[in-house]
Design a protein around this motif. Structure first.
Motif, short mmCIF file in Angstrom:
data_model
loop_
_atom_site.label_atom_id
_atom_site.label_comp_id
_atom_site.label_asym_id
_atom_site.label_seq_id
_atom_site.Cartn_x
_atom_site.Cartn_y
_atom_site.Cartn_z
N VAL A 109 7.40 2.33 6.81
CA VAL A 109 7.19 1.37 6.10
C VAL A 109 6.43 0.29 7.47
CG1 VAL A 109 7.66 -0.56 5.27
CG2 VAL A 109 8.93 1.44 4.67
N LEU A 110 5.70 0.39 7.29
CA LEU A 110 4.59 -0.57 7.74
C LEU A 110 4.73 -2.38 7.74
CD1 LEU A 110 2.27 1.71 8.49
CD2 LEU A 110 2.92 0.57 10.94
N ILE B 188 4.13 4.48 3.83
CA ILE B 188 3.99 6.43 3.57
C ILE B 188 4.81 7.09 3.78
CG2 ILE B 188 2.65 8.11 6.04
CD1 ILE B 188 1.88 5.31 7.17
N GLU C 29 1.24 -1.08 0.39
CA GLU C 29 0.21 -0.15 0.19
C GLU C 29 0.59 1.92 -0.23
OE1 GLU C 29 -4.02 0.17 2.20
OE2 GLU C 29 -2.73 -0.84 3.65
N LYS D 276 0.68 5.30 0.74
CA LYS D 276 0.02 6.69 1.12
C LYS D 276 1.06 7.74 1.44
CE LYS D 276 -2.94 4.07 4.31
NZ LYS D 276 -4.44 3.99 3.87
N CYS E 269 3.50 -1.22 3.98
CA CYS E 269 2.60 -0.07 3.87
C CYS E 269 3.59 1.02 3.94
CB CYS E 269 1.11 0.33 5.05
SG CYS E 269 0.52 1.84 4.40
#
Lengths: 118, 421
Positions: A86-87, A112, A17, A19, A110
């Protein structure tokens, strides 16, 4: 050394993802489904070994999807650019080994950016 | 083999704090994040009960999280302040128009009154107009100078006591670096202060002064807060961007760099024998200025005369003075471009609004009254409250032609609507 056959391994799927404005680098796509075969193919071209797939491999593969003149907004000298969080499965990647983290099937990653104005 | 939270020792850790390097869980993160901001607010004495506080809201991550957290803390700790959202519309298509939509959603989500003021209405020029006139090189100067004043003007229109902005620790460290690199000693002093006196109206403060950007973004992510993140269409070459990259690289190696730079900035004192520019008021608009004319007035004059370079870079001080003299001698420039509303006028209006409010609170015993928003009520001093308890249609008591039908339940919004005329 003869390289081991990567075909022994089963391929894995990862959801990525974007973001915080990063989606703009990826055709405004908010998420991508990545199959490990794509990353392996990229690594082969780079003549890098592909036994274990790490976050760093994913990051460098993703950078190939970005327009060349915008790549340095995502990577810096083959590493993720500072200022992008980063997640991994909703956990800060700093607790998960960062670039060395080994990718697993069905993981959700994810990215961001914090670099955009507030 | 997931790591446990170092604070509660129970839940799975999800975040490594840049400030302490601790691994903590989601719930503990919310608590320490909010509590630290509460401590900053209390220790710096930012709020007093009854204060009216405007949140400078851009729709970006920082101001969105600030609005959410302040609303939460105001309820949790009974600060007793009234919160407002104040947004500036610079007039940048494809950027600000989208982000303002986010602010409007925040208004709904957090139930806070919102006021938007635009460069176009204040200065007669939107940023799109300005870029068309000056090109893409110096437009950020215009935007920065105009925004600072616009916030103060908006604060007067809302008649608030205090403006809070979402500047975080990373932003402040970045500004310190930039001021050092530019040799801007006056600003170096000011930029580290958590509260500044404010340019001619109310105080400004930065409750996120010690809050890391990483934690703000993580907070917004975990809480699923709705924010807008697109780079300003005009900014990619700005000087700040380089300082930012440098700082982020430092932070990656040693996260404490951010707070260390702030500490260093605070410790840098200007020797008493160095003379800092004296602050007085702009002869034209009344805004705080160290010259006879404030920067915004000089920039605006340049735009209106078709010489946008005026006031950019090293313009001679004598040129500014000449401009001030010209203005004083030719008082009738009828047909000339829009002049800014004088600050004194805004202050007067704010004063009136305040008196109205006090009067109203006195009459109603401090309870919320209804304001008439319709009819011919077009000046703040005309506002009169209609009876809240009346179930039947009533005429607005100041005989403006409005009825209690056209009254809004939120007195603040009504004031805003009226005074923005």
């Amino acid at each position: 050394m003869v390289n081991m056959e990567p075909s022994m391994k089963e391929s894995i799927n990862i959801k990525v993802e974007f973001k915080g404005g990063l989606e703009m680098l990826f055709d405004n796509k908010l998420s991508l489904d990545i199959n490990s075969k794509d990353i392996e193919e990229y690594l082969k071209k780079q003549e890098t070994k592909t036994e274990k797939l790490r976050m760093l491999d994913l990051i460098n593969y993703l950078s190939t999807l970005i327009k060349p003149n915008e790549r340095d907004l995502f990577v810096d000298d083959k590493r993720l650019r500072a200022g992008i969080l980063v997640l991994i499965n909703d956990t800060d990647w700093e607790l998960e080994g960062e670039g060395e983290h080994e990718l697993e099937d069905k993981e959700s990653i994810c990215f961001i950016s914090t670099l955009h104005g507030g | 083999m997931a790591r446990k939270c170092e604070l509660c020792q129970a839940n799975k850790a999800v975040l490594k704090r840049p400030k302490t390097l601790q691994a903590i869980c989601r719930e503990c993160f919310y608590l320490v994040f909010e509590t630290e901001i509460h401590h900053t607010i209390v220790q710096s004495n930012l709020f007093k009960p009854g204060m009216r506080v405007a949140i400078g809201a851009s729709g970006g991550k920082d101001s969105t999280v600030l609005a959410y957290v302040l609303k939460t803390l105001n309820e949790r700790y009974n600060y007793g302040v009234e919160l407002f959202l104040l947004s500036i519309d610079e007039g940048i298509r494809g950027y600000r128009d989208d982000s303002l939509e986010t602010v409007k959603r925040n208004q709904e989500q957090y139930q806070l009154p919102l006021k938007i003021i635009s460069y176009k209405e204040l200065y007669g020029w939107s940023m799109d107009d300005i870029v068309e006139a000056v090109g893409r090189k110096n437009n950020c100067t215009f935007c920065g100078v105009f925004r600072r004043q616009a916030l103060d003007r908006g604060a007067l229109m809302l008649d608030v006591d205090h403006i809070v902005t979402g500047h975080n620790a990373d932003d402040i460290a970045e500004t310190i670096l930039m001021n050092i690199m530019r040799g801007d000693i006056a600003r170096l002093q000011r930029c580290t202060e958590i509260v500044t006196a404010g340019d001619g109206c109310c105080k400004r403060s930065k409750p996120f002064k010690y809050t890391y950007e990483k934690e703000i973004v993580m907070y917004a992510y975990f809480k699923k807060l709705d924010y807008f993140s697109t780079e300003c269409t005009y900014s990619p070459n700005a000087y700040r961007g380089f300082a930012r990259t440098f700082l982020k690289d430092l932070e990656a190696i040693r996260p404490s760099s951010i707070l260390d730079i702030i500490r260093s900035g605070e410790a840098m004192q200007v020797k008493s024998e160095i003379e800092l520019p004296k602050q007085s008021s702009c002869e034209r608009c009344g805004y705080m200025s160290s010259n006879r004319l404030c920067k915004a007035c000089v920039l605006l004059e340049g735009l209106n005369r078709g010489v946008p370079k005026l006031g950019i870079g090293k313009t001679k001080k004598s040129d500014w003075d000449k401009l001030a003299d010209e203005q004083n001698s030719s008082s009738d420039n009828s047909g000339a471009a829009q002049m800014m509303v004088k600050f004194d006028e805004l202050r007067l209006q704010a004063q009136k609004q305040r008196e109205e409010r006090l009067l109203l609170n006195g009459k109603q015993g401090g309870s919320d009254g209804y304001y008439c928003s319709g009819g011919g009520c077009d000046a703040p001093q005309k506002i009169t409250c209609c009876s809240k308890n009346s179930s039947t249609k009533q005429n607005c008591k100041n005989s403006c032609g409005g009825t209690s039908d056209s009254c809004q339940s939120d007195p603040i919004e009504a004031t805003t609507v009226v005074s923005s005329k």
